[in-house]
Design an enzyme around this catalytic site. Structure first.
Site, PDB file in Angstrom:
ATOM      1  N   ARG A 174      62.965  70.787   2.714  1.00 20.08           N
ATOM      2  CA  ARG A 174      62.345  71.162   3.983  1.00 20.08           C
ATOM      3  C   ARG A 174      63.176  72.182   4.767  1.00 20.08           C
ATOM      4  NH1 ARG A 174      58.864  67.653   6.794  1.00 20.08           N
ATOM      5  NH2 ARG A 174      59.767  65.932   5.627  1.00 20.08           N
ATOM      6  N   ARG A 189      49.730  67.731   6.669  1.00 24.98           N
ATOM      7  CA  ARG A 189      50.792  66.988   7.355  1.00 24.98           C
ATOM      8  C   ARG A 189      50.338  66.320   8.654  1.00 24.98           C
ATOM      9  NH1 ARG A 189      55.070  68.451   8.962  1.00 24.98           N
ATOM     10  NH2 ARG A 189      56.265  66.745   8.070  1.00 24.98           N
ATOM     11  N   CYS A 246      34.599  67.530   7.185  1.00 22.61           N
ATOM     12  CA  CYS A 246      33.741  66.514   7.800  1.00 22.61           C
ATOM     13  C   CYS A 246      34.416  65.171   7.958  1.00 22.61           C
ATOM     14  CB  CYS A 246      32.484  66.379   6.963  1.00 22.61           C
ATOM     15  SG  CYS A 246      31.654  67.943   6.828  1.00 22.61           S
TER      16      CYS A 246
HETATM   17  N1  LLP Z   1      65.430  64.807  -3.152  1.00 24.12           N
HETATM   18  C1  LLP Z   1      64.572  63.800  -3.379  1.00 24.12           C
HETATM   19  C2  LLP Z   1      64.877  62.829  -4.421  1.00 24.12           C
HETATM   20  C3  LLP Z   1      63.388  63.702  -2.603  1.00 24.12           C
HETATM   21  O1  LLP Z   1      62.551  62.694  -2.818  1.00 24.12           O
HETATM   22  C4  LLP Z   1      63.126  64.664  -1.601  1.00 24.12           C
HETATM   23  C5  LLP Z   1      61.898  64.593  -0.793  1.00 24.12           C
HETATM   24  C6  LLP Z   1      64.055  65.707  -1.430  1.00 24.12           C
HETATM   25  C7  LLP Z   1      65.200  65.746  -2.208  1.00 24.12           C
HETATM   26  C8  LLP Z   1      63.868  66.789  -0.407  1.00 24.12           C
HETATM   27  O2  LLP Z   1      63.872  66.280   0.886  1.00 24.12           O
HETATM   28  P1  LLP Z   1      63.826  67.295   2.120  1.00 24.12           P
HETATM   29  O3  LLP Z   1      65.141  68.033   2.160  1.00 24.12           O
HETATM   30  O4  LLP Z   1      62.699  68.205   1.908  1.00 24.12           O
HETATM   31  O5  LLP Z   1      63.648  66.418   3.298  1.00 24.12           O
HETATM   32  N2  LLP Z   1      55.568  65.471   2.219  1.00 24.12           N
HETATM   33  C9  LLP Z   1      56.486  64.981   3.244  1.00 24.12           C
HETATM   34  C10 LLP Z   1      57.924  64.990   2.774  1.00 24.12           C
HETATM   35  C11 LLP Z   1      58.150  64.225   1.485  1.00 24.12           C
HETATM   36  C12 LLP Z   1      59.574  64.255   1.003  1.00 24.12           C
HETATM   37  C13 LLP Z   1      59.698  63.659  -0.356  1.00 24.12           C
HETATM   38  N3  LLP Z   1      60.992  63.722  -0.946  1.00 24.12           N
HETATM   39  C14 LLP Z   1      56.293  65.806   4.511  1.00 24.12           C
HETATM   40  O6  LLP Z   1      55.420  66.669   4.544  1.00 24.12           O
HETATM   41  O7  LLP Z   1      56.961  65.546   5.516  1.00 24.12           O
END
Ligand code: LLP
Length: 421
Positions: free
Chosen positions: A278, A314, A346
């Site tokens: 992210r 989201r 919808c």
């Molecule tokens: N490593 C692992 C094992 C993970 O499961 C994730 C995210 C990351 C790294 C990366 O995390 P980040 O740095 O992006 O926070 N769809 C959701 C977020 C799901 C995150 C899943 N795992 C949203 O839109 O907020």
């Protein structure tokens, strides 16, 4: 900081006016800034300066190959969670020894794919997975490098759907069983146990949960070494949050995070891996949409736009807040008005914002969703038979379509009709 700024009253992506892209590709669309992607990658890389480390971009956040190539050329490795992601990373030339494979449900076929193509390590999440990995590696006459993901039972204090480090979550092995599981792995000839993996959740806005988790990892490293395991690599996961709002609630910076990593784990002499998604892609992307109608409701107006929950899920899924701004800047003195901002799908869940105060906008005008670069395009679908929207990458004064909008025919003709109909 990002590179989406107003110039002469018009929102730009780097040096390209957003309306120019809209005129060329139509709306809605995603647009990413190369400079912002690179800036965020370098913030992490610099934060770990002085330690042996690799920043493995969690490509689930935004996996267009142009984004992957931009980051890979800057030196990033990749964190993948499926055979498809693995092949995408390979397709842009990321060498296997810079790809880590995470995820709680890797299939034997995915494991084989990665062992054939080369892999830095598997982050193993359970004993049954370990057995399949061992058997697959032995059948291929190779040894699979692994870390084992431990679940430190730490409250990440984030949205329940994206917290992963509590004992009730499906991720990792319970920390209390670490010694037993490592002993089991060490006895498997197809596995080379090289380290420990931890990831406690996403959109963390406070360093305290990381600190708790990493202290536990430090203790575990010493304990496992004392038991004879050669722990030499620590994968610390991703999760550092981004500012979705423009107030002063900015989450900690990658430099603070890097200092924390060095403070809690630096003395162990391990190679450090991190998996940010992210924070690299989130503020490097906008979703741009056009207002179709402004509809008067009883106590508010609805801004009905051509983007919908299938394009950016989201808000519907996590009640997530995205800043929504007019592409043509309002006059400084313009009065703010209250809108519900909704898409055409919808269901009432197709709502991006309720009672949002913003400058007045009219039908035909463009609005931009900020911080939509991570978990935006990748989570989109064709719900309501709406084709996936295009993705555009900007670099300085140039832009390129990096995924074009499919035609209706392309979408419809993927279906096949059985003979009996
Ligand atoms: N490593 C692992 C094992 C993970 O499961 C994730 C995210 C990351 C790294 C990366 O995390 P980040 O740095 O992006 O926070 N769809 C959701 C977020 C799901 C995150 C899943 N795992 C949203 O839109 O907020």
């Amino acid at each position: 900081m990002d590179h989406f700024l107003y110039r002469d009253g018009v929102l730009h992506a780097e040096d390209v006016p957003i309306p120019e892209i809209a005129a060329s590709v139509g709306t809605p669309f995603y647009v990413y800034s190369t400079a912002t992607l690179l800036r965020h990658y370098h913030l992490f890389n610099d934060a770990l300066d002085g330690t042996d480390h690799l920043v493995c971009y969690a490509m689930k956040a935004a996996s267009n190959q142009a984004i992957l190539k931009t980051l890979a050329q800057a030196g990033a490795g990749m964190d993948v969670v499926s055979g498809g992601e693995y092949l995408r990373a390979k397709a842009v030339g990321v060498p296997g020894d810079r790809i880590v494979f995470s995820g709680v449900g890797k299939t034997a076929a995915e494991i084989r794919l990665a062992l054939e193509g080369g892999i830095r390590q598997f982050n193993v999440e359970s004993e049954p997975e370990m057995e399949v990995l061992n058997a697959t590696a032995l059948s291929m006459g190779v040894v699979a490098p692994i870390t084992i993901r431990v679940n430190p039972d730490v409250d990440a204090k984030t949205h329940a759907k994206i917290a992963t480090g509590k004992s009730e979550n499906k991720f990792g092995i319970p920390i209390a069983r670490t010694r037993e599981v490592y002993a089991m792995a060490a006895a498997m000839p197809g596995l080379d146990v090289i380290g420990i993996d931890v990831h406690i959740g996403s959109q963390l806005t406070d360093l305290a949960p990381f600190e708790l988790a990493y202290q536990k990892v430090a203790e575990l490293t010493e304990l496992l070494r004392a038991e004879g395991h050669d722990i030499r690599r620590l994968d610390l996961g991703g999760g550092l949050g981004i500012p979705y709002t423009r107030d002063n609630q900015a989450p900690p910076l990658p430099s603070d995070y890097g200092a924390l990593v060095k403070r809690t784990l630096g003395h162990l002499g391990c190679e450090i891996e991190i998996e940010p998604g992210r924070l690299i892609a989130g503020n490097a992307g906008l979703m741009v949409s056009e207002v179709i109608y402004v509809k008067s409701g009883e106590d508010r107006d609805f801004l009905i736009i051509d983007g919908a929950m299938n394009d950016l899920i989201r808000p519907a899924m996590y009640e997530a807040y995205h800043d929504i701004v007019p592409v043509v800047e309002a006059d400084p003195g313009a009065e703010q008005v209250k809108f519900d901002i909704v898409g055409p799908v919808c269901e009432s869940g197709d709502t991006f914002a309720k009672e949002r105060m913003m400058p007045p906008v009219a039908a035909g005008e463009l609005v931009a969703f900020r911080s939509a670069g991570a978990y935006g395009a990748v989570m989109s679908s064709e719900y309501n038979s709406r084709p996936l929207i295009p993705e555009v990458l900007v670099q300085k004064d140039q832009f390129a379509v990096i995924r074009r909008r499919p035609t209706f025919d392309e979408m419809i003709n993927r279906d096949t009709i059985p003979e009996w109909l």
